[in-house]
Design a protein around this motif. Sequence first.
Motif, mmCIF file in Angstrom:
data_model
loop_
_atom_site.group_PDB
_atom_site.id
_atom_site.type_symbol
_atom_site.label_atom_id
_atom_site.label_comp_id
_atom_site.label_asym_id
_atom_site.label_seq_id
_atom_site.Cartn_x
_atom_site.Cartn_y
_atom_site.Cartn_z
ATOM 1 N N PRO A 91 0.809 -1.231 0.000
ATOM 2 C CA PRO A 91 0.000 0.000 0.000
ATOM 3 C C PRO A 91 0.839 1.277 0.000
ATOM 4 C CG PRO A 91 0.005 -0.984 2.171
ATOM 5 C CD PRO A 91 0.741 -1.935 1.288
ATOM 6 N N LEU A 92 0.223 2.365 -0.553
ATOM 7 C CA LEU A 92 0.847 3.678 -0.655
ATOM 8 C C LEU A 92 -0.026 4.670 0.105
ATOM 9 C CD1 LEU A 92 1.405 3.515 -4.514
ATOM 10 C CD2 LEU A 92 3.002 2.772 -2.750
ATOM 11 N N THR A 93 0.613 5.663 0.723
ATOM 12 C CA THR A 93 -0.152 6.614 1.547
ATOM 13 C C THR A 93 0.133 8.062 1.209
ATOM 14 O OG1 THR A 93 1.566 6.466 3.242
ATOM 15 C CG2 THR A 93 -0.343 5.018 3.482
ATOM 16 N N ASP A 94 0.773 8.345 0.061
ATOM 17 C CA ASP A 94 0.997 9.734 -0.338
ATOM 18 C C ASP A 94 1.138 9.782 -1.849
ATOM 19 O OD1 ASP A 94 4.086 9.881 -1.066
ATOM 20 O OD2 ASP A 94 3.892 8.673 0.761
ATOM 21 N N ALA A 95 0.919 10.975 -2.422
ATOM 22 C CA ALA A 95 0.949 11.134 -3.874
ATOM 23 C C ALA A 95 2.337 10.913 -4.439
ATOM 24 C CB ALA A 95 0.439 12.528 -4.254
ATOM 25 N N GLY A 96 3.383 11.244 -3.672
ATOM 26 C CA GLY A 96 4.742 11.122 -4.180
ATOM 27 C C GLY A 96 5.179 9.688 -4.411
ATOM 28 N N SER A 97 4.547 8.726 -3.751
ATOM 29 C CA SER A 97 4.964 7.328 -3.892
ATOM 30 C C SER A 97 4.209 6.580 -4.988
ATOM 31 C CB SER A 97 4.764 6.600 -2.557
ATOM 32 O OG SER A 97 3.387 6.607 -2.196
ATOM 33 N N ILE A 98 3.250 7.253 -5.626
ATOM 34 C CA ILE A 98 2.443 6.562 -6.640
ATOM 35 C C ILE A 98 3.297 6.168 -7.834
ATOM 36 C CG2 ILE A 98 0.555 6.858 -8.296
ATOM 37 C CD1 ILE A 98 -0.892 8.515 -6.232
ATOM 38 N N HIS A 99 4.188 7.053 -8.280
ATOM 39 C CA HIS A 99 5.002 6.732 -9.449
ATOM 40 C C HIS A 99 5.935 5.559 -9.154
ATOM 41 C CE1 HIS A 99 7.953 7.110 -12.689
ATOM 42 N NE2 HIS A 99 7.003 7.739 -13.367
ATOM 43 N N ASP A 100 6.531 5.552 -7.945
ATOM 44 C CA ASP A 100 7.392 4.418 -7.580
ATOM 45 C C ASP A 100 6.576 3.127 -7.494
ATOM 46 O OD1 ASP A 100 9.565 6.087 -7.468
ATOM 47 O OD2 ASP A 100 9.374 6.478 -5.311
ATOM 48 N N GLY A 101 5.352 3.233 -6.965
ATOM 49 C CA GLY A 101 4.493 2.056 -6.921
ATOM 50 C C GLY A 101 4.149 1.559 -8.322
ATOM 51 N N TYR A 102 3.956 2.497 -9.227
ATOM 52 C CA TYR A 102 3.675 2.104 -10.611
ATOM 53 C C TYR A 102 4.852 1.329 -11.196
ATOM 54 C CZ TYR A 102 3.678 2.743 -15.672
ATOM 55 O OH TYR A 102 3.791 2.538 -17.020
ATOM 56 N N ARG A 103 6.065 1.792 -10.959
ATOM 57 C CA ARG A 103 7.240 1.104 -11.504
ATOM 58 C C ARG A 103 7.369 -0.292 -10.902
ATOM 59 N NH1 ARG A 103 12.380 4.891 -11.094
ATOM 60 N NH2 ARG A 103 13.248 3.030 -12.099
ATOM 61 N N GLU A 104 7.083 -0.428 -9.614
ATOM 62 C CA GLU A 104 7.156 -1.746 -8.983
ATOM 63 C C GLU A 104 6.077 -2.677 -9.539
ATOM 64 O OE1 GLU A 104 6.364 -3.600 -4.571
ATOM 65 O OE2 GLU A 104 7.552 -1.765 -4.725
ATOM 66 N N ALA A 105 4.870 -2.156 -9.757
ATOM 67 C CA ALA A 105 3.803 -2.981 -10.321
ATOM 68 C C ALA A 105 4.133 -3.403 -11.750
ATOM 69 C CB ALA A 105 2.479 -2.219 -10.282
ATOM 70 N N VAL A 106 4.773 -2.517 -12.516
ATOM 71 C CA VAL A 106 5.186 -2.873 -13.874
ATOM 72 C C VAL A 106 6.205 -4.001 -13.840
ATOM 73 C CG1 VAL A 106 6.438 -2.044 -15.898
ATOM 74 C CG2 VAL A 106 4.639 -0.642 -14.898
ATOM 75 N N ARG A 107 7.156 -3.942 -12.881
ATOM 76 C CA ARG A 107 8.135 -5.027 -12.781
ATOM 77 C C ARG A 107 7.448 -6.344 -12.434
ATOM 78 N NH1 ARG A 107 11.463 -0.881 -10.470
ATOM 79 N NH2 ARG A 107 10.767 -1.424 -8.366
ATOM 80 N N CYS A 108 6.427 -6.283 -11.599
ATOM 81 C CA CYS A 108 5.703 -7.506 -11.242
ATOM 82 C C CYS A 108 4.966 -8.091 -12.455
ATOM 83 C CB CYS A 108 4.710 -7.225 -10.112
ATOM 84 S SG CYS A 108 5.486 -6.874 -8.516
ATOM 85 N N VAL A 109 4.271 -7.235 -13.217
ATOM 86 C CA VAL A 109 3.536 -7.759 -14.365
ATOM 87 C C VAL A 109 4.494 -8.256 -15.437
ATOM 88 C CG1 VAL A 109 3.282 -5.607 -15.692
ATOM 89 C CG2 VAL A 109 1.511 -7.350 -15.823
#
Length: 657
Positions: free
Chosen positions: A503-521
Amino acid sequence: MTSSSTSREVVAVDLIAELLDMLAGGAPTDAFETLLDDDGRLDAAAGSAPDVKAAVWRAMRVHVHIQRGRSREAGLAALVDVARELAAPHESMAVLLHAITRRARQLLRVDMAYIMLLDEEQRYSRVQAADGHTSSLSVGLRLPADGIVAAEQANGAPFATHNLLADERIALSPAFEEMARAEDLRAAIAVPLGLGGRSQPRGVLHVASRKVRHFTADERSLVSSLGILAGLYMETTRMRIAAEARAAELESRLSQLSATAEGLHEHHDLQAALMDVLLSDDDLPATVATGAAWLGGNVAVYNADGELRSAAGDPADVGDTTVLAGVPGMTTSEPVIAERGVRVVPLCWRQRHLGALVLRGPDELTDRERGRLRLLARALVVIMRRDPPVANPTGDARDRWLDDVLGDERGAPGRLAERASRLGLDLAEPHLVVVAKPKGDLLCRAKAWAGAYARRLGGLRGSRDDHLVLLLPGGDASTVARDASAAMESELGTPVPVGAAGPLTDAGSIHDGYREAVRCVDAVVALGVAGGAASARDLGFVGALMAGDRDAAGFVAQVIGPVLDYDRERSADLLPTLRAYFDEGGSPTYAAERLHVHTNTVTRRLDRVKDLLGPGWQKPDQALEIQLALQLLRVRELLEHRPVGARPTRAPDGPTR
């Protein structure tokens, strides 16, 4: 002069007068023969000055010439009647050929007539029409191109025989002889069908009798003239039929061109009307009203949220909820029949779903009406692109915020949070980033589904680099990824790989979360799991290394970096040997068999590995790290589309031991 002499003179004069009366009256030949047989009267006139018997013979010759002239005149008159009948238009060549054979029989008073035509390449001839035939062997009979061959027949000249089957001048093919015997044909005449002087006839007209007879020169001449006339009328009929077919084809094309021109004029008028509407202030309602007027029925336009934006035409106040439910599953932007009399056109721009156009009208649409419907849909797409609030007055702005976050890696968190607050987004609550990778032709459908799915869960939908991105509230990335994958597969009818982060709790971490989700897919795709869904936690140790706070390349370099450096600098094969050793359960012998080298070679290579990695490289703790590094390297090679076991071209970034 004695009385007896006078009496003979009187008898002679009477006989001559009677002969003249017979000639003048057209007496039959039998009458002259009867007179010749009347010896009493001839003897009574014997010795008279005129020789009565000689006069009778001369009268008979005159009679024959007169009869022949009359017969020729009747034949020519009949030929004129034939020419008049054949000159009349015939609906087909077959009808004309049948008329020719029927008239040929009547002209010569024979038992049978038939026509043989040459094929286009003149390799064979076929009986195309017959009259008076009594067997099934005639019509359709196929023969060599020369047909009946007569030794004394000049090329293209008429030929006659009094006995077809007994004439030594004729060479009959087996098939023709069989037909002639079945029909019991005897006397026959064969004349070419064609214009006078034509080098090669187009066919042959045959007339035949079932008894032996000799055809006169007049009969041969008459049927030869018929052959010339028949060839002429066959050619004119062929040309007329071809001209009529060409005229019908041209008329059909003209009709099509006229219809096309009319359709183009109407299409142009509709384009002009839509252009005028697009340039006006109230473009959406006016466009819908124009479309309803041109198409007839009811036209309704819905945005991506399924909200009615404008409607016009009859019937009014129609609910399209059921129809719109199937729009995300449509695979085309062409009109689709949703139910009887109802057509739906998804409104998409590139791979973005804007809404839907629903037409309630006639059960069947013409090609012209379908073209108008497509033109109306394109005009509506232009309007909805130009005025985003029309397509999605609230949701579109929220989705654009997510697109901006994904595209701005260095965006200020404070500014992003301020925009989110204005849009009513509470990012203090845990959120998850879900990334799906549908195939190119499914991306538009997936986006249409994702918009409704995200709004139902209180999240956002975005896209970047051919990835479908969802920002959803929640704290369990694995569960949310599996739920999204199952729902997407149910809608699209095909599995789609999904990765999740958070989980993410701030707007600044959304892009990093996106990159991690892309690596997972990407890892799911590389592992070859169709429709798999995973988070970094699901991927285990490999997943942990792929997360944002781990350095996978550094881990590989730290554990087996010296082996990679040694292989690169000396073109050695320590890495394949190390993999084979662990893959074969730590057996140098089986590793040698797998590598197709001697066991001593493997032993020497493992000794070099011991020198590079230390004496404890085979102990459980270090061996586990080495095997994990090898597995991670294999996964990375898969993601980079490099063959497993290939010698690396460069060492991974990071420290070495």
